[in-house]
Scaffold this motif. Sequence first.
Motif, PDB file in Angstrom:
ATOM      1  N   GLN A   6      52.095 -24.459   0.000  1.00 37.51           N
ATOM      2  CA  GLN A   6      52.198 -25.617  -0.792  1.00 37.51           C
ATOM      3  C   GLN A   6      53.564 -26.375  -0.577  1.00 37.51           C
ATOM      4  N   ASP A   7      54.229 -26.126   0.599  1.00 38.21           N
ATOM      5  CA  ASP A   7      55.183 -26.913   0.797  1.00 38.21           C
ATOM      6  C   ASP A   7      55.379 -28.342   1.109  1.00 38.21           C
ATOM      7  N   GLY A   8      54.170 -28.763   1.464  1.00 43.15           N
ATOM      8  CA  GLY A   8      53.981 -30.270   1.623  1.00 43.15           C
ATOM      9  C   GLY A   8      54.855 -30.830   2.659  1.00 43.15           C
ATOM     10  N   VAL A   9      54.729 -30.358   3.936  1.00 41.93           N
ATOM     11  CA  VAL A   9      55.459 -30.717   5.412  1.00 41.93           C
ATOM     12  C   VAL A   9      54.292 -30.421   6.449  1.00 41.93           C
ATOM     13  N   LEU A  10      54.550 -31.304   7.547  1.00 39.52           N
ATOM     14  CA  LEU A  10      53.359 -31.314   8.652  1.00 39.52           C
ATOM     15  C   LEU A  10      53.604 -29.944   9.119  1.00 39.52           C
ATOM     16  N   GLY A  11      54.719 -29.187   9.293  1.00 36.63           N
ATOM     17  CA  GLY A  11      54.597 -27.705   9.865  1.00 36.63           C
ATOM     18  C   GLY A  11      53.687 -26.964   9.073  1.00 36.63           C
ATOM     19  N   THR A  12      53.296 -27.257   7.838  1.00 40.65           N
ATOM     20  CA  THR A  12      52.671 -26.130   7.089  1.00 40.65           C
ATOM     21  C   THR A  12      51.243 -26.540   6.591  1.00 40.65           C
ATOM     22  N   ASN A  13      51.281 -28.111   6.435  1.00 34.51           N
ATOM     23  CA  ASN A  13      50.235 -28.453   5.766  1.00 34.51           C
ATOM     24  C   ASN A  13      49.372 -29.681   6.448  1.00 34.51           C
ATOM     25  N   CYS A  14      48.187 -29.652   6.478  1.00 31.64           N
ATOM     26  CA  CYS A  14      47.359 -31.015   7.010  1.00 31.64           C
ATOM     27  C   CYS A  14      47.629 -32.039   6.085  1.00 31.64           C
ATOM     28  N   PRO A  15      47.997 -33.313   6.300  1.00 31.53           N
ATOM     29  CA  PRO A  15      48.132 -34.262   5.364  1.00 31.53           C
ATOM     30  C   PRO A  15      46.489 -34.667   4.623  1.00 31.53           C
ATOM     31  N   ILE A  16      46.921 -35.003   3.441  1.00 32.36           N
ATOM     32  CA  ILE A  16      45.829 -35.632   2.660  1.00 32.36           C
ATOM     33  C   ILE A  16      45.151 -37.023   3.282  1.00 32.36           C
ATOM     34  N   PRO A  17      44.029 -36.833   3.531  1.00 30.90           N
ATOM     35  CA  PRO A  17      43.490 -38.288   4.187  1.00 30.90           C
ATOM     36  C   PRO A  17      43.181 -39.323   3.038  1.00 30.90           C
ATOM     37  N   PRO A  18      43.143 -40.557   3.433  1.00 30.07           N
ATOM     38  CA  PRO A  18      43.110 -41.705   2.649  1.00 30.07           C
ATOM     39  C   PRO A  18      41.785 -41.637   1.932  1.00 30.07           C
ATOM     40  N   GLY A  19      41.908 -41.812   0.759  1.00 28.97           N
ATOM     41  CA  GLY A  19      40.669 -41.752  -0.337  1.00 28.97           C
ATOM     42  C   GLY A  19      40.577 -40.408  -0.633  1.00 28.97           C
ATOM     43  N   LYS A  20      41.296 -39.403  -0.063  1.00 30.81           N
ATOM     44  CA  LYS A  20      40.979 -38.011  -0.631  1.00 30.81           C
ATOM     45  C   LYS A  20      41.905 -37.421  -1.624  1.00 30.81           C
ATOM     46  N   GLU A  57      59.053 -32.146  17.501  1.00 31.93           N
ATOM     47  CA  GLU A  57      57.807 -33.008  17.280  1.00 31.93           C
ATOM     48  C   GLU A  57      56.645 -32.209  16.867  1.00 31.93           C
ATOM     49  N   ASP A  58      56.057 -32.661  15.647  1.00 35.54           N
ATOM     50  CA  ASP A  58      55.059 -32.225  15.025  1.00 35.54           C
ATOM     51  C   ASP A  58      53.674 -32.115  15.932  1.00 35.54           C
ATOM     52  N   PRO A  59      53.246 -31.021  16.008  1.00 40.07           N
ATOM     53  CA  PRO A  59      51.683 -30.836  16.819  1.00 40.07           C
ATOM     54  C   PRO A  59      50.667 -31.258  15.891  1.00 40.07           C
ATOM     55  N   GLU A  60      49.518 -31.685  16.323  1.00 40.41           N
ATOM     56  CA  GLU A  60      48.434 -32.045  15.486  1.00 40.41           C
ATOM     57  C   GLU A  60      47.807 -30.911  14.518  1.00 40.41           C
ATOM     58  N   THR A  61      47.945 -29.451  15.037  1.00 34.85           N
ATOM     59  CA  THR A  61      47.745 -28.442  14.171  1.00 34.85           C
ATOM     60  C   THR A  61      49.164 -27.788  13.421  1.00 34.85           C
ATOM     61  N   PRO A  62      49.091 -27.758  12.137  1.00 36.14           N
ATOM     62  CA  PRO A  62      50.492 -27.420  11.457  1.00 36.14           C
ATOM     63  C   PRO A  62      50.612 -26.032  12.042  1.00 36.14           C
ATOM     64  N   LEU A  63      52.008 -25.787  12.278  1.00 37.70           N
ATOM     65  CA  LEU A  63      52.368 -24.437  12.820  1.00 37.70           C
ATOM     66  C   LEU A  63      52.083 -23.299  11.945  1.00 37.70           C
ATOM     67  N   LYS A  64      51.926 -23.296  10.604  1.00 36.38           N
ATOM     68  CA  LYS A  64      51.650 -22.243   9.855  1.00 36.38           C
ATOM     69  C   LYS A  64      50.283 -21.972  10.185  1.00 36.38           C
ATOM     70  N   LEU A  65      49.431 -22.962  10.143  1.00 33.38           N
ATOM     71  CA  LEU A  65      48.007 -22.791  10.107  1.00 33.38           C
ATOM     72  C   LEU A  65      47.708 -22.040  11.663  1.00 33.38           C
TER      73      LEU A  65
END
Length: 549
Positions: free
Chosen positions: A92-106, A375-383
């Motif tokens: 639930q941390d809400g940063v790009l290393g742990t979560n995929c971002p919420i797409p527009p309209g979602k 640099e944040d990769p496309e896949t969050p580190l945690k996932l």
Amino acid sequence: MEIRGIIFGVLLSLLSMVRGEDPYINHTWNVTYGIISPLGVPQQGILINGKFPGPSINTTSNNNLIVNVFNNLDEPLLFTWNGIQHRKNSWQDGVLGTNCPIPPGKNFTYRMQVKDQIGSFFYYPSTALHRAAGGFGSHRINSRLLIPVPYHDPEDEYDVVIGDWYTKSHTTLRKFLDSGRSIGRPEGVLINGKTAKGDGSDQPLFTMKPEKTYKFRVCNVGMKFSLNFRIQGHPLTVVEIEGSHVVQNQYESLDVHIGGCFSVLVTADKDPKDYYMVASTRFSKTVLTGKGIIRYTNGKSGPSPDIPEAPVGWAWSLNQFRSFRWNLTASAARPNPQGSYKYAKIEITRTIKLINSVSRENGKLRYALNGVSHEDPETPLKLAEYYGVADKVFKYNTIKDDPSSDVGTTVKIQPNVLSLDHRKFIEVIFENHEKSIQSYHIDGYAFFAVAIEPGKWTPEKRNSYNPLDAISRHTIQVFPKSWAAILLSTDNVGMWNLRSMITENMYLGQQMYFSIISPERSLRDEYNIPDNALLCGVVKGLPKPPPYT
């Protein structure tokens, strides 16, 4: 979708009553763009339910917080919860290393518990320099009624978010950084999204009844500068700093560094009139000042135009840091006295020194820690870690625990992840060789801020640590040509972001992650991945790993 979110929140609340769980606090946020003019210049801002700043969150220790976020921007979005520890729940941390971002309209629903916490905190968007457009707000966590606080109940409590502000849009500022430029100096300072004009037309931000005492929860949500906070003619009694009750000293003003929060008591015992609440930049060539009005309910005149001066130099700020002490006789979120935790008697199992640097790679500005610009990769580190494909996304431990002093000569641009053993007690040294002040934050943890000193750190410097009553907090500042030391217990499993709270530095790589893994894959140590977790990158479409038991 919004109606479904509200119904879901009501059902959770009813279910908690049946099960005897801690109460549920539910929010539904509609995040949109809107035109705002906080400094008199119309610009695009980020609104939450039409508000700038966003709505305040009011919780009590151990409450379950549910926030259903509808992203109606034209870009992916995440919110991070500055200072909330997310026990066993970096999902639930809400940063790009742990979560995929919420797409527009979602939409995405954050589910977290403010377990064993009290204090003053805030939230803000962590993606794409959205912070420069707004989307931030306060979050207070009250003590449970059965646990006393070390002061009388105030007449009222007020949330105060202060921060520097740019009139350029967040997209323009992001283009500056992406092209290798700095975002430069902000145009002003805001208090709760405003600054008083001083022409007699300003409405009060807050009112006070004569002879009553009020609690102000002050957080610096800014992007670049530390701020000095003060109220005309009124001393500030500090009672809490970032989740810890502190010895109640009085101050004429407070330096609030980026990411930091204070709770202060103010008594309305002066002449009945208006007074200015002031926030001004520190350690800047040009001082920018924001003002807001506090009005006595029986007030008879406007505020004096004479604004109290802020202190000069960072030595004053360092001495103020040294005056902050944990209140060892006060209870906190738990009934156990805080002072029962003898952190100085715990064996340090690992020392990590982090040296910040700034350089240019291919002509573009980059910031780094120990020579690595994250640099944040496309896949969050945690996932990637959870799905067992970390080797396809990043490498662990690409930096040394004890780097050489010349880390600023070149930098590598890549994910920066350190692997830490679970349930150890570690020491982290921040060493700043630059001429500017730094401010750092660690998600998922409170740590003991035991020392800040000029010069470079050596093991002998441990003799200068505060061994008794250093504050447990989540941000630490490092003054120019100085070092800071913190102690923390690696007892919270997850992938946790350590970052510069200076937005430009963080965006251009001055951040990293601590990975703490429990080999047992046990629910005792970490929650399972949420059913509503967004998937992206190489893990999208992969079968979900077996759940923890």
